[in-house]
Write a protein that holds these residues in place. Structure first.
Motif: not given
Length: 375
Positions: A5-12, A121-127, A175-178, A358-363
């Motif tokens: 898409t041309t939307d500046p926020t990528p669709y996930v 983008i892989a998000l580490v949750h701990g479990t 690795i990115h810290q968010i 958090t959401a802005a950094a992921l976007a």
């Protein structure tokens, strides 16, 4: 590849392979970011359909896929069923980027198989890290994901260190810290604290009661502490497993059930302190940050993740040592100034973690990756 898409926020496209309605911080974070009438990140978001009583969440799609497991041939068959279910529901041309919830479990390899050429983008949750330590198949999934993901997001430096320990070949450059966040409105709408005498300290435990959460340690070290009352908000089955030990301990307690999140925020005002006795690690301990935002001080076990998120805004103690716990609780009970200081420091600390950030950094990370893939 060129963004869809041309939307500046990528669709996930994203999938958390837990039944809708499951307890836990990773579920709440997932729902906060990707679902609701106005999600912070636009997404095709999937969870598993529960057997009964399926909650309807705006923006959440549910997959009827049975056989969730962790090891062996059945795990591989489960992943394949998930892959088929996702492939039937996802239009690859609509998707710009994939968010892999956890580096392990079934949703990650299934989504990778459906959208192999999209940035991930892989998000580490701990479990995921905890289960990779004890389940060889999950360790292999984690290592494969760490190798192939375009970027890896960790909420704290402690999670990055633990990940690299499990997957030594991981490229630290990706690795990115968010930091994870809590709903922004909690920072602006703080429920008033209820005035009460301090001769009986009202303690609250809120969360899962799986082994790494330290419930057994908690009741053991509180057994000799006078002038306290412990309330527990936890899933019923997990509380039932802990209840015999509580009865034997003699600790005065009440069971609150597994509370709706907004109800939990309301009852924070009825307590003096939240206890976090986790034994191994926490991604961040979002319930502690929510408590702080609502003016409830926290006493915690200084494990990786909680140290990063709470630091000296809360009281650290050793929940494996009864003398240490008694000392810190007596100190907390005796000092109104300490309680006020912890309330103030806690609110200031929680304010550092708005969910919108958090959401802005992921976007933004997604925009960088899709732009790179499109050139």
């Amino acid at each position: 590849m060129t963004p869809a898409t041309t939307d500046p926020t990528p669709y996930v496209a994203t999938c958390l392979d837990l039944p809708a309605g499951s307890p836990g911080g990773s579920v709440e974070l997932f729902l906060d970011i990707y679902t609701g009438p106005s999600p912070l990140i636009r997404a095709d978001a999937f969870m598993l359909a529960p057997g009964t009583g399926s909650p309807q969440v705006p923006g959440l799609s549910q997959l009827t896929v049975a056989g969730k497991c962790l090891e062996g041939p059945e795990f591989r068959r489960y992943v394949d069923r998930l892959r088929q279910g996702l492939a039937e529901r996802i239009d690859p041309g609509k998707i710009d980027i994939v968010h892999l919830q956890h580096l392990a479990f079934g949703g990650t390899p299934a989504l990778c198989a459906v959208l192999p050429d999209h940035p991930q983008i892989a998000l580490v949750h701990g479990t995921d890290l905890l289960f990779a330590q004890t389940h060889p198949d999950q360790l292999q999934v984690l290592r494969d994901t760490a190798q192939h993901a375009s970027a890896i997001v960790v909420p704290t430096a402690a999670m990055a260190d633990r990940l690299v320990g499990l997957a030594p070949g991981t490229d630290r450059a990706k690795i990115h810290q968010i930091a994870w966040g809590i709903p922004d409105h909690l920072h602006a709408q703080t429920p008033p604290s209820t005035q009460r005498p301090v001769d009986e300290l009202r303690l609250l435990y809120a969360g899962r009661l799986t082994s790494e959460k330290g419930g057994d340690n908690l009741i053991r070290v509180l057994a000799g502490v006078g002038g306290i009352h412990l309330s527990i908000a936890a899933p019923e089955g997990e509380f039932d497993a802990l209840a015999p030990g509580l009865d034997r301990s003699g600790v005065p307690f009440s069971y609150l059930g597994w509370l709706d999140r907004r109800r939990l925020w309301e009852i924070f005002a009825d307590y003096d302190v939240l206890l976090m006795p986790s034994t191994t690690l926490e991604a961040m301990g979002l319930v502690a940050l929510e408590a702080q935002a609502c003016g409830l001080p926290v006493i915690y076990q200084p494990v990786p993740g909680l140290i990063d998120a709470l630091g000296d805004s809360a009281l650290a103690t050793d929940f494996t040592d009864a003398a240490s716990v008694t000392k810190v609780i007596d100190r907390f009970k005796a000092s109104a100034a300490l309680r006020a200081e912890l309330r103030d420091h806690g609110r200031a600390n929680a304010a550092r973690y708005p969910l919108s950030r958090t959401a802005a950094a992921l976007a933004e990370l997604g925009r960088q990756l899709t732009s790179s893939c499109g050139t």
